[in-house]
Design a protein around this motif. Structure first.
Motif, PDB file in Angstrom:
ATOM      1  N   GLN A 155       0.824  -1.208   0.000  1.00 55.86           N
ATOM      2  CA  GLN A 155       0.000   0.000   0.000  1.00 55.86           C
ATOM      3  C   GLN A 155       0.860   1.261   0.000  1.00 55.86           C
ATOM      4  OE1 GLN A 155      -3.404   0.183  -0.139  1.00 55.86           O
ATOM      5  NE2 GLN A 155      -3.371  -2.010  -0.469  1.00 55.86           N
ATOM      6  N   SER A 181       3.995   0.891  -2.846  1.00 60.40           N
ATOM      7  CA  SER A 181       3.636   0.194  -4.083  1.00 60.40           C
ATOM      8  C   SER A 181       4.219   0.875  -5.319  1.00 60.40           C
ATOM      9  CB  SER A 181       2.116   0.098  -4.202  1.00 60.40           C
ATOM     10  OG  SER A 181       1.574   1.393  -4.267  1.00 60.40           O
ATOM     11  N   GLY A 182       4.502   2.176  -5.251  1.00 63.99           N
ATOM     12  CA  GLY A 182       4.985   2.864  -6.432  1.00 63.99           C
ATOM     13  C   GLY A 182       6.492   2.771  -6.649  1.00 63.99           C
ATOM     14  N   GLY A 195       9.892  24.659   1.549  1.00 63.45           N
ATOM     15  CA  GLY A 195       8.464  24.680   1.808  1.00 63.45           C
ATOM     16  C   GLY A 195       7.898  23.279   1.972  1.00 63.45           C
ATOM     17  N   LEU A 207       8.987  21.990   5.442  1.00 63.92           N
ATOM     18  CA  LEU A 207       8.254  22.671   6.516  1.00 63.92           C
ATOM     19  C   LEU A 207       6.808  22.207   6.564  1.00 63.92           C
ATOM     20  CD1 LEU A 207       9.465  26.379   6.473  1.00 63.92           C
ATOM     21  CD2 LEU A 207       9.857  24.648   8.205  1.00 63.92           C
ATOM     22  N   SER A 208       6.158  22.114   5.377  1.00 66.43           N
ATOM     23  CA  SER A 208       4.743  21.738   5.400  1.00 66.43           C
ATOM     24  C   SER A 208       4.601  20.271   5.806  1.00 66.43           C
ATOM     25  CB  SER A 208       4.088  22.000   4.050  1.00 66.43           C
ATOM     26  OG  SER A 208       4.526  21.080   3.095  1.00 66.43           O
ATOM     27  N   ARG A 221       2.181  19.901   8.931  1.00 69.41           N
ATOM     28  CA  ARG A 221       0.902  19.246   8.686  1.00 69.41           C
ATOM     29  C   ARG A 221       0.558  18.295   9.833  1.00 69.41           C
ATOM     30  NH1 ARG A 221       2.104  16.929   4.115  1.00 69.41           N
ATOM     31  NH2 ARG A 221       1.541  18.792   2.956  1.00 69.41           N
ATOM     32  N   PHE A 275       1.966  18.209  12.853  1.00 76.75           N
ATOM     33  CA  PHE A 275       1.879  18.990  14.094  1.00 76.75           C
ATOM     34  C   PHE A 275       0.536  19.695  14.208  1.00 76.75           C
ATOM     35  CE2 PHE A 275       2.524  23.428  15.580  1.00 76.75           C
ATOM     36  CZ  PHE A 275       2.594  23.163  16.932  1.00 76.75           C
ATOM     37  N   ASN A 279      -2.362  19.148  12.702  1.00 73.15           N
ATOM     38  CA  ASN A 279      -3.515  18.267  12.845  1.00 73.15           C
ATOM     39  C   ASN A 279      -3.647  17.753  14.259  1.00 73.15           C
ATOM     40  OD1 ASN A 279      -5.206  17.484  10.429  1.00 73.15           O
ATOM     41  ND2 ASN A 279      -3.178  17.597   9.545  1.00 73.15           N
ATOM     42  N   ILE A 337      -4.972   8.607   9.872  1.00 71.96           N
ATOM     43  CA  ILE A 337      -4.827   9.169   8.521  1.00 71.96           C
ATOM     44  C   ILE A 337      -3.534   9.977   8.436  1.00 71.96           C
ATOM     45  CG2 ILE A 337      -5.815  10.825   6.902  1.00 71.96           C
ATOM     46  CD1 ILE A 337      -7.444   8.425   6.851  1.00 71.96           C
ATOM     47  N   GLN A 338      -3.238  10.779   9.467  1.00 74.87           N
ATOM     48  CA  GLN A 338      -2.047  11.630   9.387  1.00 74.87           C
ATOM     49  C   GLN A 338      -0.763  10.798   9.439  1.00 74.87           C
ATOM     50  OE1 GLN A 338      -1.897  14.686   8.442  1.00 74.87           O
ATOM     51  NE2 GLN A 338      -4.119  14.673   8.342  1.00 74.87           N
ATOM     52  N   LEU A 355      -0.477   7.820   8.233  1.00 75.45           N
ATOM     53  CA  LEU A 355      -0.411   7.246   6.883  1.00 75.45           C
ATOM     54  C   LEU A 355       0.101   8.276   5.889  1.00 75.45           C
ATOM     55  CD1 LEU A 355      -1.262   4.444   6.078  1.00 75.45           C
ATOM     56  CD2 LEU A 355      -3.433   5.357   5.325  1.00 75.45           C
ATOM     57  N   VAL A 356      -0.441   9.509   5.991  1.00 76.41           N
ATOM     58  CA  VAL A 356      -0.075  10.557   5.040  1.00 76.41           C
ATOM     59  C   VAL A 356       1.400  10.911   5.195  1.00 76.41           C
ATOM     60  CG1 VAL A 356      -0.377  13.014   4.633  1.00 76.41           C
ATOM     61  CG2 VAL A 356      -2.337  11.537   4.668  1.00 76.41           C
ATOM     62  N   LEU A 368       3.399   8.094   3.633  1.00 77.99           N
ATOM     63  CA  LEU A 368       3.220   8.070   2.177  1.00 77.99           C
ATOM     64  C   LEU A 368       4.017   9.189   1.527  1.00 77.99           C
ATOM     65  CD1 LEU A 368      -0.601   7.406   1.722  1.00 77.99           C
ATOM     66  CD2 LEU A 368       1.216   6.084   0.702  1.00 77.99           C
ATOM     67  N   LEU A 369       3.961  10.389   2.122  1.00 75.90           N
ATOM     68  CA  LEU A 369       4.693  11.520   1.547  1.00 75.90           C
ATOM     69  C   LEU A 369       6.200  11.304   1.683  1.00 75.90           C
ATOM     70  CD1 LEU A 369       2.582  14.596   2.591  1.00 75.90           C
ATOM     71  CD2 LEU A 369       2.942  13.709   0.314  1.00 75.90           C
TER      72      LEU A 369
END
Lengths: 79, 242
Positions: B65, B68-69, B158, B161-162, B166, B168, B170, B224-225, B227-228, B231-232
């Motif tokens: 999941q 996979s890429g 950027g 940082l994001s 992100r 933090f 959430n 979700i966070q 996972l995100v 993933l990122l």
């Protein structure tokens, strides 16, 4: 222009910052979700890949909303 | 409460709550790993036990999941990092719903999330230099035209940082919602129901409100966070090493 006036403006600024800042991410996430649903309905076998990419795209669209949250918190508690 | 002590020209600040919580979570994950490892049978043909099935499901999820890429070779070398990041951040986010006094999620501290984001940023350079070579990796910042160099550097900053903000934002937002809910509810009930009805209704409504808030901001958004973030991280390292 006493300290009460500044305090009131702070609350107003934090509310405006959060409200307007949440508008963009909400529109973006809605659009992403809608398009992903469309794709899933058309090709159910792609649903897993689409869901994964949708969550990443959602998280990226959400970033500006998180920025406005941080700015609102800074206005309220730091400045 | 933050401990501060001077170290030469700078002041070092330590947050004992964050440090303790993240150390405790690390030890718990280590214990979990050792406990699951005992289940791996010497004979690969043996039928898997229930604990082994959990381990297999976890490995399968990360490989198919999240990674996979990526190419086969990169997947093998990225797997330990990505699985560790996922488990650590997930455990940190979920620790926010534990009813322990003084317990805060470590990911509610900007130093933790920004540190993890910086770790991922350093690793994008390591993987980029390893797969493409030092020269081609540096040259990739001059593409498509050399004038784009400042743009590429600002984009990197950027992005990192994001990446940290992100997670933090959430988790902090969820924690603030949880902290604000009960006082706001008390105030509203006192104003609209009067003191007698409010004292009767507050335990019920307060329990429901904190359950719903913990389920949404603690469990759902936390998962979700986590996972995100992973993933990122996988996507950033993968794009740098192509």
């Amino acid at each position: 222009m006493g300290p009460e006036f500044v305090q009131a403006l702070k609350y107003l600024a934090a509310g405006l910052c959060m409200g307007l800042g949440a508008l963009g991410p909400a529109l973006g996430e809605g659009y992403i979700g809608g398009k992903a649903m469309e794709g899933m309905a058309r090709q159910p076998e792609m649903a897993n890949t689409l869901l994964r990419n949708m969550i990443i795209a959602d998280a990226i669209a959400e970033t500006t909303g998180i920025y406005s949250l941080l700015v609102a918190i800074m206005i309220l508690f730091v400045v | 409460m933050v401990l501060r002590f001077p170290l030469g020209p700078i002041t070092v600040a330590l947050n004992p709550a964050t440090l303790g919580a993240s150390l405790g979570i690390s030890l718990l994950l280590l214990a979990l790993a050792l406990w699951l490892r005992r289940e791996i049978p010497g004979d690969p043909e043996a039928p898997p036990s229930r604990r082994l099935a959990l381990l297999i499901a976890l490995v399968d999820f990360v490989e198919n999941q999240i990674l996979s890429g990526t190419s086969e070779k990169l997947r093998r070398s990225l797997f330990p990092l990505i699985a560790t990041l996922l488990l650590f951040i997930l455990a940190c986010n979920l620790s926010a719903i534990l009813p322990i006094p003084g317990m805060v999620a470590p990911t509610q501290d900007l130093n933790v999330t920004l540190g993890l984001a910086l770790l991922v940023y350093l690793l994008t350079h390591v993987y980029g230099m390893r797969t493409k070579g030092v020269f081609r990796h540096i040259k990739s910042y001059l593409e498509p035209i050399p004038v784009m160099l400042p743009m590429n550097l600002v984009g990197d900053m950027g992005r990192t940082l994001s990446h940290g903000f992100r997670l933090f934002g959430n988790i902090l937002g969820g924690a603030i919602m949880g902290a604000v809910a009960i006082p706001v509810l008390t105030d509203l009930l006192l104003r609209f129901l009067g003191p007698i009805l409010a004292t009767l209704a507050l335990p019920v409504l307060g329990t429901v409100a904190s359950l719903v808030l913990n389920a949404f901001f603690g469990v759902f958004a936390g998962t979700i966070q986590a996972l995100v973030f992973t993933l990122l991280a996988a996507a950033y390292i993968q794009t740098a090493s192509e």
